[in-house]
Design a protein around this motif. Structure first.
Motif, PDB file in Angstrom:
ATOM      1  N   SER A  37       0.832  -1.199   0.000  1.00 48.16           N
ATOM      2  CA  SER A  37       0.000   0.000   0.000  1.00 48.16           C
ATOM      3  C   SER A  37       0.874   1.259   0.000  1.00 48.16           C
ATOM      4  CB  SER A  37      -0.914   0.004   1.231  1.00 48.16           C
ATOM      5  OG  SER A  37      -0.139   0.082   2.419  1.00 48.16           O
ATOM      6  N   LYS A  55      -1.808  -4.179   4.583  1.00 48.89           N
ATOM      7  CA  LYS A  55      -3.235  -3.974   4.770  1.00 48.89           C
ATOM      8  C   LYS A  55      -3.760  -3.029   3.683  1.00 48.89           C
ATOM      9  CE  LYS A  55      -6.687  -2.687   8.224  1.00 48.89           C
ATOM     10  NZ  LYS A  55      -6.916  -2.174   9.596  1.00 48.89           N
ATOM     11  N   ASN A  56      -4.873  -3.460   3.030  1.00 50.22           N
ATOM     12  CA  ASN A  56      -5.483  -2.690   1.935  1.00 50.22           C
ATOM     13  C   ASN A  56      -4.515  -2.458   0.780  1.00 50.22           C
ATOM     14  OD1 ASN A  56      -7.920  -2.403   3.401  1.00 50.22           O
ATOM     15  ND2 ASN A  56      -7.095  -0.638   4.489  1.00 50.22           N
ATOM     16  N   SER A  57      -3.571  -3.350   0.619  1.00 48.19           N
ATOM     17  CA  SER A  57      -2.593  -3.232  -0.461  1.00 48.19           C
ATOM     18  C   SER A  57      -3.075  -4.015  -1.688  1.00 48.19           C
ATOM     19  CB  SER A  57      -1.243  -3.792  -0.015  1.00 48.19           C
ATOM     20  OG  SER A  57      -1.341  -5.191   0.212  1.00 48.19           O
ATOM     21  N   SER A 103      -2.896  -7.772  -0.917  1.00 48.17           N
ATOM     22  CA  SER A 103      -3.970  -8.351  -0.108  1.00 48.17           C
ATOM     23  C   SER A 103      -5.276  -8.433  -0.892  1.00 48.17           C
ATOM     24  CB  SER A 103      -4.175  -7.527   1.165  1.00 48.17           C
ATOM     25  OG  SER A 103      -4.598  -6.206   0.848  1.00 48.17           O
TER      26      SER A 103
END
Length: 234
Positions: free
Chosen positions: A128, A134-136, A139
């Motif tokens: 990200s 996270k929220n990349s 993912s």
């Protein structure tokens, strides 16, 4: 084989949707707080506008479709059967099967290392903006990466044991699980109709179901039909 005395999950969710429609009609008549009838002109217009969009926006539906490619190849090529025979049954494989399985697992290990390098390496290509996972993109694309990895191993195994010879064989393998999970798609359609109708009518809030509880229940009911209703790969 399912017991003939039990309803198919698709039938069960269809009947529950009819119950929701009936309750919404009763609730609108008696003025239940926040409840609107599904059996009305506006309710009919809502159903016609949302029946298609609701199906494709179901929880994990796109992820399941992506995984179906890799899983189908694993089943069709015999890769999963070879792994199952070794791990769960302790059966011996032929020399060609052993060589093919070892080759495909080796390539799979290299693939995993390559993904880990992308995730943890200094380049940050798939991380990200903040540098985390996270929220990349990684993912969000994990189902695609998993399906791709399974598919690569299965294709190598299929070619090594001379099962796959042309691209048509690979396409057939990619579609293998779709044929066997067709019943799941039918059940999922009725799951979506139940929960979208429940939310539209306002009965979820009326009966005290929180938004978090609604999401969890919706997700569970969308996934569980994968494991019931005769969805088996053979």
């Amino acid at each position: 084989m399912m017991n003939r005395h039990f309803l198919h999950p698709a039938t069960l969710f269809f009947l529950l949707t009819l119950v929701v429609a009936l309750l919404s009609w009763v609730g609108s008549i008696y003025g239940w707080s926040g409840v609107q009838s599904l059996l009305s002109a506006e309710g009919l217009r809502w159903q016609l506008r949302n029946v298609g969009d609701g199906f494709f926006s179901a929880p994990f539906f796109s992820d399941i479709l992506l995984l179906a490619f890799g899983v189908g190849l694993c089943m069709h090529s015999g890769f999963w059967e070879a792994v199952r025979r070794v791990i769960f049954h302790g059966r011996k494989l032929s020399r060609k099967e052993k060589r093919s399985l070892l080759l495909s697992l080796t390539v799979g290990a290299v693939y995993i290392l390559a993904v880990l390098c992308l995730a943890l390496g200094p380049w940050g290509i798939v991380r990200s903006i903040t540098g985390g996972l996270k929220n990349s993109p990684l993912s969000e694309g994990v189902s695609y990466l998993l399906s791709l990895g399974l598919g690569i191993m299965a294709i190598i195994y299929g070619y090594s044991i001379d099962l796959y010879r042309t691209d048509r064989d690979i396409i057939k393998g990619m579609s293998y699980s779709f044929v066997r999970f067709s019943g799941y798609c039918v059940t999922l359609f009725f799951v979506i109709q139940l929960f979208t109708s429940l939310h539209y009518t306002g009965l979820d809030s009326f009966f005290g179901l929180s938004s978090e509880g609604f999401t969890i229940l919706y997700t569970l009911c969308s996934i569980l039909p994968l494991f019931v209703g005769g969805n088996k790969l053979k």
